[in-house]
Design a protein around this motif. Sequence first.
Motif, PDB file in Angstrom:
ATOM      1  N   CYS A   1       1.875  14.519  -2.310  1.00 18.46           N
ATOM      2  CA  CYS A   1       0.860  13.483  -2.500  1.00 18.46           C
ATOM      3  C   CYS A   1       0.074  13.719  -3.788  1.00 18.46           C
ATOM      4  N   ARG A   2      -0.203  14.965  -4.104  1.00 15.84           N
ATOM      5  CA  ARG A   2      -0.886  15.289  -5.360  1.00 15.84           C
ATOM      6  C   ARG A   2      -0.005  14.946  -6.561  1.00 15.84           C
ATOM      7  N   LYS A   3       1.284  15.243  -6.445  1.00 22.37           N
ATOM      8  CA  LYS A   3       2.186  14.907  -7.549  1.00 22.37           C
ATOM      9  C   LYS A   3       2.159  13.413  -7.839  1.00 22.37           C
ATOM     10  N   LEU A   4       1.998  12.605  -6.793  1.00 23.21           N
ATOM     11  CA  LEU A   4       1.946  11.151  -6.954  1.00 23.21           C
ATOM     12  C   LEU A   4       0.583  10.655  -7.403  1.00 23.21           C
ATOM     13  N   ARG A   5      -0.427  11.521  -7.387  1.00 24.68           N
ATOM     14  CA  ARG A   5      -1.806  11.083  -7.648  1.00 24.68           C
ATOM     15  C   ARG A   5      -2.164   9.956  -6.667  1.00 24.68           C
ATOM     16  N   LEU A   6      -1.830  10.152  -5.409  1.00 25.74           N
ATOM     17  CA  LEU A   6      -2.017   9.120  -4.387  1.00 25.74           C
ATOM     18  C   LEU A   6      -3.508   8.843  -4.195  1.00 25.74           C
ATOM     19  N   ARG A   7      -3.869   7.558  -4.144  1.00 21.90           N
ATOM     20  CA  ARG A   7      -5.267   7.144  -4.093  1.00 21.90           C
ATOM     21  C   ARG A   7      -5.508   6.160  -2.943  1.00 21.90           C
ATOM     22  N   PRO A   8      -6.779   6.080  -2.480  1.00 24.59           N
ATOM     23  CA  PRO A   8      -7.105   5.134  -1.394  1.00 24.59           C
ATOM     24  C   PRO A   8      -6.717   3.699  -1.745  1.00 24.59           C
ATOM     25  N   GLY A   9      -6.139   3.030  -0.759  1.00 26.83           N
ATOM     26  CA  GLY A   9      -5.774   1.628  -0.924  1.00 26.83           C
ATOM     27  C   GLY A   9      -4.428   1.398  -1.575  1.00 26.83           C
ATOM     28  N   GLU A  10      -3.820   2.445  -2.170  1.00 24.37           N
ATOM     29  CA  GLU A  10      -2.494   2.272  -2.770  1.00 24.37           C
ATOM     30  C   GLU A  10      -1.432   2.124  -1.690  1.00 24.37           C
ATOM     31  N   THR A  11      -0.400   1.388  -2.021  1.00 27.76           N
ATOM     32  CA  THR A  11       0.750   1.275  -1.119  1.00 27.76           C
ATOM     33  C   THR A  11       1.818   2.268  -1.559  1.00 27.76           C
ATOM     34  N   PHE A  12       2.502   2.837  -0.587  1.00 28.80           N
ATOM     35  CA  PHE A  12       3.618   3.717  -0.913  1.00 28.80           C
ATOM     36  C   PHE A  12       4.708   3.537   0.126  1.00 28.80           C
ATOM     37  N   VAL A  13       5.927   3.845  -0.272  1.00 28.68           N
ATOM     38  CA  VAL A  13       7.065   3.803   0.641  1.00 28.68           C
ATOM     39  C   VAL A  13       7.563   5.226   0.848  1.00 28.68           C
ATOM     40  N   ASP A  14       7.808   5.570   2.102  1.00 28.11           N
ATOM     41  CA  ASP A  14       8.348   6.879   2.485  1.00 28.11           C
ATOM     42  C   ASP A  14       9.791   6.648   2.932  1.00 28.11           C
ATOM     43  N   VAL A  15      10.738   6.957   2.046  1.00 24.64           N
ATOM     44  CA  VAL A  15      12.153   6.697   2.320  1.00 24.64           C
ATOM     45  C   VAL A  15      12.704   7.850   3.155  1.00 24.64           C
ATOM     46  N   GLY A  16      13.152   7.541   4.370  1.00 27.73           N
ATOM     47  CA  GLY A  16      13.591   8.586   5.291  1.00 27.73           C
ATOM     48  C   GLY A  16      12.396   9.232   5.950  1.00 27.73           C
ATOM     49  N   CYS A  17      11.594   8.422   6.666  1.00 22.00           N
ATOM     50  CA  CYS A  17      10.259   8.847   7.094  1.00 22.00           C
ATOM     51  C   CYS A  17      10.231   9.688   8.359  1.00 22.00           C
ATOM     52  N   GLY A  18      11.361   9.861   9.035  1.00 20.19           N
ATOM     53  CA  GLY A  18      11.370  10.679  10.246  1.00 20.19           C
ATOM     54  C   GLY A  18      10.419  10.150  11.294  1.00 20.19           C
ATOM     55  N   TRP A  19       9.591  11.051  11.850  1.00 16.22           N
ATOM     56  CA  TRP A  19       8.629  10.655  12.873  1.00 16.22           C
ATOM     57  C   TRP A  19       7.262  10.320  12.283  1.00 16.22           C
ATOM     58  N   GLY A  20       7.200  10.153  10.962  1.00 15.82           N
ATOM     59  CA  GLY A  20       5.996   9.603  10.349  1.00 15.82           C
ATOM     60  C   GLY A  20       4.918  10.602   9.994  1.00 15.82           C
ATOM     61  N   GLY A  21       5.210  11.887  10.039  1.00 12.91           N
ATOM     62  CA  GLY A  21       4.182  12.874   9.733  1.00 12.91           C
ATOM     63  C   GLY A  21       3.538  12.670   8.375  1.00 12.91           C
ATOM     64  N   LEU A  22       4.356  12.360   7.367  1.00 14.11           N
ATOM     65  CA  LEU A  22       3.836  12.152   6.025  1.00 14.11           C
ATOM     66  C   LEU A  22       3.060  10.841   5.921  1.00 14.11           C
ATOM     67  N   LEU A  23       3.494   9.810   6.626  1.00 13.66           N
ATOM     68  CA  LEU A  23       2.775   8.540   6.640  1.00 13.66           C
ATOM     69  C   LEU A  23       1.364   8.725   7.198  1.00 13.66           C
ATOM     70  N   PHE A  24       1.271   9.434   8.317  1.00 14.69           N
ATOM     71  CA  PHE A  24      -0.036   9.669   8.933  1.00 14.69           C
ATOM     72  C   PHE A  24      -0.905  10.555   8.047  1.00 14.69           C
ATOM     73  N   HIS A  25      -0.318  11.594   7.464  1.00 17.48           N
ATOM     74  CA  HIS A  25      -1.073  12.509   6.616  1.00 17.48           C
ATOM     75  C   HIS A  25      -1.631  11.777   5.393  1.00 17.48           C
ATOM     76  N   ALA A  26      -0.808  10.927   4.778  1.00 16.79           N
ATOM     77  CA  ALA A  26      -1.238  10.212   3.575  1.00 16.79           C
ATOM     78  C   ALA A  26      -2.370   9.235   3.894  1.00 16.79           C
ATOM     79  N   TRP A  27      -2.349   8.625   5.066  1.00 14.08           N
ATOM     80  CA  TRP A  27      -3.445   7.734   5.447  1.00 14.08           C
ATOM     81  C   TRP A  27      -4.719   8.536   5.741  1.00 14.08           C
ATOM     82  N   GLU A  28      -4.583   9.595   6.536  1.00 10.95           N
ATOM     83  CA  GLU A  28      -5.754  10.354   6.982  1.00 10.95           C
ATOM     84  C   GLU A  28      -6.441  11.096   5.839  1.00 10.95           C
ATOM     85  N   HIS A  29      -5.666  11.594   4.860  1.00 10.76           N
ATOM     86  CA  HIS A  29      -6.240  12.454   3.828  1.00 10.76           C
ATOM     87  C   HIS A  29      -6.362  11.779   2.463  1.00 10.76           C
TER      88      HIS A  29
END
Length: 422
Positions: free
Chosen positions: A182-210
């Motif tokens: 997420c740091r490598k992406l410089r991910l910011r609030p309100g941005e949209t992102f796609v998680d290709v091969g998301c499994g059970w969503g751990g990264l999706l939840f983490h990116a929203w929460e943090h």
Amino acid sequence: MRDNHNIAAGDREPAARLPSGALARKLAAIAAGTDIPFKVVLPGGAVFRHGSADPAFTITLRTRRAQRRLLLFGYVGLLESYFDGGLDVDGDLALAFRAGIDSGYDRVGNPLVGLRNRWHEWRHSNRSTAQAKANARFHYGLGEAFYRQWLDLPAMMYTCAYWSEGTTTLEEAQRNKMDHVCRKLRLRPGETFVDVGCGWGGLLFHAWEHYGALGTGINATTEQVSELRAEIARRALDDRIRVVETDFREIPGQYDKLLSIGTLEHAGPDQLPQVVRAHADAMKPGALGVIHFIGHVGTRDTEFFIREYIFPGGWIPSLSQALAEMERCGLEVLDVENLRRHYALTLDCWGERFDRNWETIHALDPRRFDERFRRIWRSYLWSCAEVFRGRNVQLNLFQVTVSKGNVGNRYPMSRAFLYGPA
């Protein structure tokens, strides 16, 4: 002076006969490449020993068929005999794999195995989306309850963790990995992102929460999609996170950022250009992406055992092949990081937890999770740990940071931002 590969009169097993012929030469070649002491017991009682210390492991071939398989198919025959019970391994299974990998036994070409690998590709190619889906479900459709026994909780990340100095648990290492990408992406609030091969969503939840980012997961495995949708609903995040059941070549929409954690390995040798093109098409102009994948050193066949028993249709590209496709699709490569050593530690944790919780796994479905399944999966987890650890580097874990087009001044000039305060 005694040959320490064998047993002579007066040693601890004076009655043992020595193997001879082609099999003896195979065993001697393995022994010559490793310092790990071991013993092999053949049908009929012949015994081969390497080293004067107590064996770290003992391989017992129980049938003549197991011996023939070893001679015909090399280490693949040895593994298949272990799966079927024609061969037992007592002692440290990880060290058994390390001995073979140290000696280079896994890199000795076998024409029969090569033929079987080509047949596998013909049967299980990801060329059609229907077959790609069947391949994904074969592995990832085993159910959340199974994976929960040995992955980190609660995120259940089934990819390489990040073991920064001082990290002591798998859970912490996987949180490190999610923050790292997420740091490598410089991910910011309100941005949209796609998680290709998301499994059970751990990264999706983490990116929203943090990070406050709005995620779309792409997943071809029906079982995982159903389980993830239920969890999204349970957390009342339907307006923040969604999951789309589709092939990796059919990603809908465009996004501010892209994360692809462990998907290129499922493209297939002929589909890599399509999969990378789909990644690029899913990125808005100027978008940043992190593409994280296992990569071969050089171009070589992907391990037949893994393709046949674990990941049907799976194929590991080289770094150069992957980078060439990214560049063809208009992606600027900003950074490449090799996390090979991190994967060995991750697999150690998975293997230990799998072994520790085997009785619970078996009780989930005794017919599906039987002794053959246990042997196949133990071989997968422990052998992969040793391949990533091995002194003869064959596999790496690459994280490639890319930009859709010229990054300009939209990205830091150094990596310092990755390791300082968020």
